[in-house]
Design an enzyme around this catalytic site. Structure first.
Site, PDB file in Angstrom:
ATOM      1  N   ASN A 118    -125.605  53.812 -88.509  1.00  0.00           N
ATOM      2  CA  ASN A 118    -124.703  53.339 -87.471  1.00  0.00           C
ATOM      3  C   ASN A 118    -125.334  52.188 -86.681  1.00  0.00           C
ATOM      4  O   ASN A 118    -126.476  51.814 -86.939  1.00  0.00           O
ATOM      5  CB  ASN A 118    -124.379  54.521 -86.545  1.00  0.00           C
ATOM      6  CG  ASN A 118    -123.051  54.373 -85.853  1.00  0.00           C
ATOM      7  OD1 ASN A 118    -122.438  53.304 -85.866  1.00  0.00           O
ATOM      8  ND2 ASN A 118    -122.593  55.442 -85.226  1.00  0.00           N
ATOM      9  N   HIS A 168    -113.872  52.750 -86.561  1.00  0.00           N
ATOM     10  CA  HIS A 168    -115.240  52.259 -86.448  1.00  0.00           C
ATOM     11  C   HIS A 168    -115.728  51.856 -87.847  1.00  0.00           C
ATOM     12  O   HIS A 168    -115.165  52.294 -88.855  1.00  0.00           O
ATOM     13  CB  HIS A 168    -116.114  53.379 -85.874  1.00  0.00           C
ATOM     14  CG  HIS A 168    -117.533  52.984 -85.603  1.00  0.00           C
ATOM     15  ND1 HIS A 168    -117.877  51.923 -84.801  1.00  0.00           N
ATOM     16  CD2 HIS A 168    -118.714  53.517 -86.025  1.00  0.00           C
ATOM     17  CE1 HIS A 168    -119.193  51.827 -84.748  1.00  0.00           C
ATOM     18  NE2 HIS A 168    -119.727  52.777 -85.479  1.00  0.00           N
TER      19      HIS A 168
END
Ligand SMILES: *[C@@H]1O[C@H](CO)[C@@H](O)[C@H](O)[C@H]1NC(C)=O
Ligand SMILES: *[C@@H]1O[C@H](CO)[C@@H](O)[C@H](O)[C@H]1NC(C)=O
Ligand SMILES: *[C@@H]1O[C@H](CO)[C@@H](O)[C@H](O)[C@H]1NC(C)=O
Ligand SMILES: *[C@@H]1O[C@H](CO)[C@@H](O)[C@H](O)[C@H]1NC(C)=O
Ligand SMILES: *[C@@H]1O[C@H](CO)[C@@H](O)[C@H](O)[C@H]1NC(C)=O
Ligand SMILES: *[C@@H]1O[C@H](CO)[C@@H](O)[C@H](O)[C@H]1NC(C)=O
Ligand SMILES: *[C@@H]1O[C@H](CO)[C@@H](O)[C@H](O)[C@H]1NC(C)=O
Ligand SMILES: *[C@@H]1O[C@H](CO)[C@@H](O)[C@H](O)[C@H]1NC(C)=O
Ligand SMILES: *[C@@H]1O[C@H](CO)[C@@H](O)[C@H](O)[C@H]1NC(C)=O
Length: 308
Positions: free
Chosen positions: A278, A261
């Site tokens: 995020n 990620h």
């Protein structure tokens, strides 16, 4: 008046036992579903409710432990199993195998205590598409314009997803490839190239509006990343395998899965913990942010790239 009467009648019937109040779990699940705009068929609903309850139990058990450094919390991933979460939101770590061969510039750390660029960024929501790599780059660009030029821009993430052919769109990608693309073509305004959370054919036929001069690897050591963070946020690759229910506190519960990620490092605190923004919306984490232990926690130093 009519509404009042209906409500009064329903209350009466309920008191009389004609209407059954749904069991506590079901109503919690339904409140969650309503809040998250989830609609399930009757058969799937039962299945998802079970997963919801099991995740809820797991979160409660985790939060009651005394040996944990972070708290978990309910979010939009409540009805996903761990396997589904990994499949939908993370990319395959095998995607990038190239070794980075970069000469690190000397960092000078005098006077650096803490920095927090959350004031220059907006938390985004990637949806069911492993496009964290693209968001970490478009977010880098937005913060860069904001800090350098006090300009608030919305740079198209979907353009990166669709047009960086070296990456794989909603199946994953690499921040450095995306930066290469942005340097060459520039990004359009989001209103002109909106985010749809799925693969499309590339629609950008002209150069975009927002450009960068270049980008470089700034990882490899904590002091390097801190030094460069002092100027602007940094796009970082991470192992997010266990991030599904992170809510608050200091995270170090990483796995050995490797980078799966990308996110945006926006600062570090006075104890050298990383502050990472995020792209899973504000419901996740601490208003969209996770704090990681110092040093190379979850591989944060391995794919740290900054635009300039
Ligand atoms: C409700 O959830 C609790 C745990 O959160 C569980 O122990 C219980 O079995 C559930 N009840 C039903 C009817 O699903
Ligand atoms: C935003 O945060 C940075 C870094 O912590 C700080 O230098 C700057 O003054 C802040 N800007 C505003 C407008 O608060
Ligand atoms: C960026 O997008 C947000 C949300 O879509 C919107 O509220 C804001 O006005 C946009 N900003 C610019 C500068 O276009
Ligand atoms: C893909 O990589 C090749 C080789 O590095 C480069 O020439 C090309 O511009 C890249 N394409 C994109 C869309 O970034
Ligand atoms: C998206 O497109 C890329 C190629 O550009 C492909 O490799 C990938 O499998 C596609 N992913 C999905 C989820 O369709
Ligand atoms: C697009 O931008 C590049 C510089 O990044 C420039 O070389 C090229 O000529 C531009 N193309 C058009 C069509 O403006
Ligand atoms: C982005 O594009 C929209 C629609 O064309 C426009 O209204 C808006 O002003 C643009 N934003 C910026 C920052 O250029
Ligand atoms: C690490 O994460 C897993 C999966 O989320 C969780 O079950 C476990 O309790 C966590 N361990 C610690 C020490 O936080
Ligand atoms: C990552 O690691 C965890 C724990 O080691 C494991 O349960 C999980 O399946 C792994 N996920 C992937 C995508 O490899």
């Amino acid at each position: 008046m009519k509404q009042f009467l209906t409500a009064a009648i329903v209350t009466l019937l309920m008191t009389a036992g004609y209407y059954h109040l749904q069991d506590e779990n079901k109503s919690e699940f339904e409140i969650w579903a309503m809040k998250n705009n989830k609609y399930y068929t009757e058969s799937e609903k039962l299945y998802r409710m079970e997963i919801y309850n099991s995740n809820k139990r797991m979160i409660e058990e985790h939060n009651q432990r005394e040996d944990v450094t972070y708290q978990m919390g309910e979010n939009q991933f409540m009805t996903l199993t761990h396997e589904e979460f990994v499949d939908l939101y993370l990319q395959k770590s095998e995607f990038f195998i190239d070794q980075l061969e970069v000469q690190l510039p000397e960092g000078q750390l005098e006077g650096l205590t803490a920095v927090d660029w959350r004031n220059a960024t907006t938390v985004k929501e990637q949806g069911q598409c492993a496009s964290g790599w693209a968001f970490s780059v478009s977010n880098s660009l937005e913060a860069w314009y904001q800090i350098r030029a006090y300009q608030k821009i919305n740079a198209s993430t979907q353009q990166i997803v669709d047009c960086d052919f070296n990456s794989s769109g909603c199946s994953g990608g690499y921040n450095a490839y995306a930066m290469e693309y942005v340097q060459r073509v520039g990004l359009a305004n989001t209103s002109n190239y909106p985010y749809v959370a799925k693969n499309q054919t590339c629609k950008q036929t002209r150069n975009g509006t927002y450009f960068i001069n270049g980008y470089s690897f700034v990882g490899g050591s904590q002091s390097n990343v801190q030094y460069y963070l002092n100027n602007y946020p940094i796009s970082v690759g991470v192992d997010a395998s266990n991030w599904q229910f992170y809510k608050s506190g200091l995270f170090s519960n990483c796995t050995s899965n490797g980078t799966n990620h990308y996110a945006l490092a926006v600062g570090f605190d006075s104890a050298n913990n990383w502050i990472v923004q995020n792209s899973w919306g504000t419901q996740w984490g601490d208003y969209g942010v996770i704090k990681l232990y110092p040093q190379n926690t979850c591989g944060i130093l391995n794919y740290a790239f900054q635009i300039y």
